[in-house]
Design a protein around this motif. Structure first.
Motif: not given
Length: 164
Positions: A106-107, A110, A113-114, A119, A156-157, A159-161, A164
């Motif tokens: 999942r990370l 994410g 997607r940066l 990134r 962003r990460l 929020d994305w994680m 989880w």
């Protein structure tokens, strides 16, 4: 009188066992060594003469037997009774491993997607261990811009994680 004498010997034998235990002998080993020391005391008194301080003879004999047992054990390698060993498995459970792999996947998604620059800055800092100054020089940007990219990636990460 005989009862008092037996009680005194029980106390002495208990003390000898305690000393042997403090010196690393197991309960069973200490008991065996005390019995062997007792037998040697009895044999010595039968074959030679009466011992003036039998409790001291018993203690010294048991300690010498303990030393001999240690030296013999070292020569053959360490021995341990299985019932006295406590095994602790520090490896993570299968469930923990699976969950960690899912979180990493999942990370990774994410991070992918940066934006490209964000990134690169994030990976240079978190994976390569570069300082903000080194990253700024490497990418030809200011340290402030590096900090902005790191803040953006972190938010962003996070929020994305979440969850989880």
């Amino acid at each position: 009188m005989a009862t008092r004498l037996a009680k005194d010997w029980q106390d002495i034998l208990s003390q000898v066992r305690g000393v042997l235990r403090r010196r690393g002998q197991t309960k069973h080993e200490a008991e065996d060594l005390v019995q062997e020391a007792w037998l040697r005391l009895v044999r010595y008194e039968e074959e030679h003469q009466s011992v003036e301080r039998p409790e001291a003879f018993l203690m010294r004999t048991a300690l010498n037997l303990s030393i001999d047992a240690y030296r013999t054990g070292v020569g053959r390698g360490e021995h341990v009774l299985v019932e006295e060993v406590v095994l602790v498995d520090t490896a993570p459970s299968t469930e923990s491993v699976v969950l960690a792999r899912e979180r990493m996947a999942r990370l990774a998604l994410g991070v992918s997607r940066l934006s490209e620059r964000t990134r690169e800055v994030f990976m240079a800092c978190r994976i390569d261990g570069l300082s903000q100054v080194e990253i700024a020089k490497l990418h030809g940007i200011s340290v402030t811009t590096v900090n902005e990219h790191l803040a953006k990636a972190t938010l962003r990460l996070t929020d994305w994680m979440e969850g989880w």
